[in-house]
Design an enzyme around this catalytic site. Structure first.
Site, PDB file in Angstrom:
ATOM      1  N   TYR A   1     -13.512  17.875 -15.932  1.00 16.64           N
ATOM      2  CA  TYR A   1     -13.290  17.091 -16.574  1.00 16.64           C
ATOM      3  C   TYR A   1     -15.049  16.807 -15.271  1.00 16.64           C
ATOM      4  O   TYR A   1     -15.027  16.343 -13.691  1.00 16.64           O
ATOM      5  CB  TYR A   1     -12.516  15.451 -16.366  1.00 16.64           C
ATOM      6  CG  TYR A   1     -12.970  13.930 -16.217  1.00 16.64           C
ATOM      7  CD1 TYR A   1     -14.249  13.025 -16.715  1.00 16.64           C
ATOM      8  CD2 TYR A   1     -13.062  13.434 -14.918  1.00 16.64           C
ATOM      9  CE1 TYR A   1     -14.734  12.673 -16.590  1.00 16.64           C
ATOM     10  CE2 TYR A   1     -13.628  12.387 -14.306  1.00 16.64           C
ATOM     11  CZ  TYR A   1     -14.164  11.484 -15.680  1.00 16.64           C
ATOM     12  OH  TYR A   1     -14.744  10.263 -15.255  1.00 16.64           O
TER      13      TYR A   1
ATOM     14  N   ASP B   1      -4.246  19.281 -15.027  1.00 16.83           N
ATOM     15  CA  ASP B   1      -4.635  17.860 -15.386  1.00 16.83           C
ATOM     16  C   ASP B   1      -3.856  17.648 -17.522  1.00 16.83           C
ATOM     17  O   ASP B   1      -4.757  18.690 -17.526  1.00 16.83           O
ATOM     18  CB  ASP B   1      -6.149  18.198 -15.326  1.00 16.83           C
ATOM     19  CG  ASP B   1      -6.869  16.809 -15.877  1.00 16.83           C
ATOM     20  OD1 ASP B   1      -6.303  15.271 -16.511  1.00 16.83           O
ATOM     21  OD2 ASP B   1      -7.433  16.010 -14.868  1.00 16.83           O
TER      22      ASP B   1
ATOM     23  N   ARG C   1       0.491  -1.553  -0.250  1.00 18.50           N
ATOM     24  CA  ARG C   1       0.311  -0.025  -0.130  1.00 18.50           C
ATOM     25  C   ARG C   1       1.187   1.548  -0.355  1.00 18.50           C
ATOM     26  O   ARG C   1       0.608   2.037  -0.501  1.00 18.50           O
ATOM     27  CB  ARG C   1      -1.278  -0.196   1.178  1.00 18.50           C
ATOM     28  CG  ARG C   1      -1.744   1.444   1.347  1.00 18.50           C
ATOM     29  CD  ARG C   1      -3.223   0.603   2.077  1.00 18.50           C
ATOM     30  NE  ARG C   1      -2.828   0.276   3.755  1.00 18.50           N
ATOM     31  CZ  ARG C   1      -2.030   0.236   4.418  1.00 18.50           C
ATOM     32  NH1 ARG C   1      -1.515   2.210   4.019  1.00 18.50           N
ATOM     33  NH2 ARG C   1      -1.948   0.053   5.354  1.00 18.50           N
TER      34      ARG C   1
ATOM     35  N   LYS D   1      -6.282   6.641 -20.227  1.00 20.26           N
ATOM     36  CA  LYS D   1      -6.484   7.431 -21.548  1.00 20.26           C
ATOM     37  C   LYS D   1      -4.942   7.391 -22.432  1.00 20.26           C
ATOM     38  O   LYS D   1      -4.932   5.674 -22.828  1.00 20.26           O
ATOM     39  CB  LYS D   1      -6.763   8.824 -21.326  1.00 20.26           C
ATOM     40  CG  LYS D   1      -7.909   9.202 -20.425  1.00 20.26           C
ATOM     41  CD  LYS D   1      -9.382   8.553 -20.288  1.00 20.26           C
ATOM     42  CE  LYS D   1     -10.445   8.657 -19.877  1.00 20.26           C
ATOM     43  NZ  LYS D   1     -10.867   8.229 -18.837  1.00 20.26           N
TER      44      LYS D   1
HETATM   45  C1  LIG Z   1      -9.273  15.460 -17.790  1.00 21.76           C
HETATM   46  C2  LIG Z   1      -9.988  13.628 -17.556  1.00 21.76           C
HETATM   47  N1  LIG Z   1      -9.602  13.823 -16.342  1.00 21.76           N
HETATM   48  C3  LIG Z   1      -9.494  12.635 -15.666  1.00 21.76           C
HETATM   49  C4  LIG Z   1     -10.301  11.986 -15.812  1.00 21.76           C
HETATM   50  C5  LIG Z   1     -10.641  10.889 -14.800  1.00 21.76           C
HETATM   51  O1  LIG Z   1      -9.822   9.646 -15.314  1.00 21.76           O
HETATM   52  P1  LIG Z   1      -9.910   7.880 -14.920  1.00 21.76           P
HETATM   53  O2  LIG Z   1     -11.718   7.918 -14.904  1.00 21.76           O
HETATM   54  O3  LIG Z   1      -8.722   7.466 -15.169  1.00 21.76           O
HETATM   55  O4  LIG Z   1     -10.711   7.891 -12.849  1.00 21.76           O
HETATM   56  C6  LIG Z   1     -10.646  11.650 -16.567  1.00 21.76           C
HETATM   57  C7  LIG Z   1     -11.777  10.735 -17.336  1.00 21.76           C
HETATM   58  O5  LIG Z   1     -12.538  10.648 -18.634  1.00 21.76           O
HETATM   59  C8  LIG Z   1     -10.432  12.490 -17.291  1.00 21.76           C
HETATM   60  O6  LIG Z   1     -11.080  13.045 -18.530  1.00 21.76           O
END
Ligand SMILES: Cc1ncc(COP(=O)(O)O)c(C=O)c1O
Length: 416
Positions: A128, A204, A74, A229
């Protein structure tokens, strides 16, 4: 076993992603990393155990040459360490990385570590949908103060950063999901550094990184990723990454990760590690496909408006794009003249691109953000952020672009 010789010169990222850190002598000579599925590790002595705990709890610093023993998965494990070493190669100016079991785990850990109740953070919108959900359902009810600024409004972002009380974090998602509006990373950093106690700036970077945008080059402290992604690239696993210029900041995140228990598991680390050497190749192909498709479809009568960086018309958006991105990327969004019903009809008619949320995989995906990924936003917030009912977001894969173009063209012709 003899330790492998390393080059005496600094290698480039494409090489480093295959060679940094990993030592085959620790994996019975395996040329590629093995998987270490252990949950716990045997100490060579009680003294080594005591020392490992003192270091893990931040009560002592390891010496540069010290071999600190592993404790428990962990906290960290060999596959996380190997992956984190390789990830650092992909982000210029990154000195350390921490891996998480999803992008949301990475984002939540950044907020939980750096902002406390009563303190503020600035965030660009739209972001997001899951990030909005985290803020609305957890962070604000816990007493954190959220200051939202519209993506791309550099003056509003600077003003918010300058005037916020007890500001601890600036969280910039650029380009924004799903409208692809860009925010100026360097301006956020400049405004943050102008404060007497500069807040961290986290970006991000899921949409354009690690191929077409490097936030740390523009001064950001942290580059945050949904590794689900492009990094993982095959829509078959979840993962999250934070990379940073200051190892102490990443260590702090690892401390929170050990409490929350949201480290990426050994098998997933091993999978993700194997995908890293091809992320550049995949993203380049996906980006070229998207650019060709957008060029061919940009005047289609069924489309009222395209959201894609090479088609920006707003001078401020063009300025930001040219300053911080090297290519428009493999995502686009189109607003259909026929509103929601046309958007749904296009999604129903696609035969190659699948109607699914998520993005960045080798297969093309399309979705209707207003009723899926961003459906938790209020209609007013959606409207303000440009997440309209007529918007379809497309993530372009590595298929032959001519087949994808035909697929989209036929679907659009049917509603046009
Ligand atoms: C820009 C962005 N940040 C964060 C995330 C969240 O990622 P996760 O689905 O791996 O938790 C996403 C998911 O679509 C995203 O498009």
């Amino acid at each position: 076993m003899k330790k492998p010789d390393r080059p005496s010169y600094v290698v480039r990222p494409r090489t480093a992603v295959l060679t940094r850190g990993y030592d085959p002598t620790l994996s019975v000579g395996s040329a590629r990393p093995a998987v270490f599925r252990s949950s716990t590790y045997v100490f060579s002595s009680p003294e080594k155990a005591e020392r490992a705990f003192l270091i893990a709890l931040g009560k002592r610093q390891p010496t540069p040459e010290e071999d600190v023993e592993l404790i428990y998965s962990r906290l960290s494990h060999p596959n996380a360490e190997i992956l984190e070493d390789h990830l650092v190669a992909l982000e210029p100016h990154a000195e350390a990385a921490a891996v998480f079991n999803s992008g949301m785990a990475a984002i939540s850990t950044v907020f939980f570590t750096h902002v406390r109740p009563g303190q503020s953070f600035v965030i660009t919108t739209p972001a997001y949908g899951g990030t909005h959900h985290l803020i609305d359902q957890l962070l604000v009810p816990m007493g954190l103060r959220a200051i939202e600024v519209p993506a791309g409004d550099t003056a509003a972002m600077r003003a918010a950063i300058a005037s916020a009380e007890d500001l601890r974090l600036v969280f910039v998602e650029t380009p924004a999901n799903p409208t692809l509006r860009m925010s100026d990373i360097a301006a956020a950093v400049e405004a943050a550094r102008a404060r007497p106690e500069p807040p961290l700036v986290a970006v991000d970077n899921t949409f354009l990184g690690p191929r077409f945008q490097h936030p740390l080059l523009h001064g950001a402290d942290l580059a945050v990723y949904s590794a689900t992604k492009y990094l993982a690239g095959f829509s078959d696993m979840l993962g999250g990454v934070v990379m940073g210029r200051d190892p102490a900041v990443i260590d702090h995140l690892r401390g929170t990760r050990a409490i929350l228990g949201n480290i990426l598991q050994p098998d997933e680390c091993w999978m993700l590690d194997g995908r890293l050497p091809t992320v550049e190749l995949r993203m380049s192909r996906q980006g070229k496909n998207a650019a060709r498709i957008v060029e061919a479809l940009k005047d289609h009568p069924a489309i009222a408006r395209f959201h894609y960086p090479s088609l920006f018309t707003d001078p401020e958006q063009i300025r930001i794009r040219d300053a911080q991105c090297t290519y428009p990327g493999a995502l686009f969004a189109m607003e259909l003249r026929g509103g929601k019903s046309a958007a749904f009809e296009v999604l129903r008619r696609l035969r190659i691109a699948r109607n699914a949320v998520s993005l960045g995989g080798v297969e093309s995906l399309a979705c209707h953000p207003a009723t899926t990924t961003h459906s938790e936003m209020s209609p007013e917030a959606q409207e303000a952020a440009g997440v309209t009912q007529s918007l379809v977001r497309v993530s372009v894969g590595v298929e032959d672009w001519r087949d994808l173009l035909r697929d989209l063209q036929e679907a659009l012709d049917a509603v046009g």
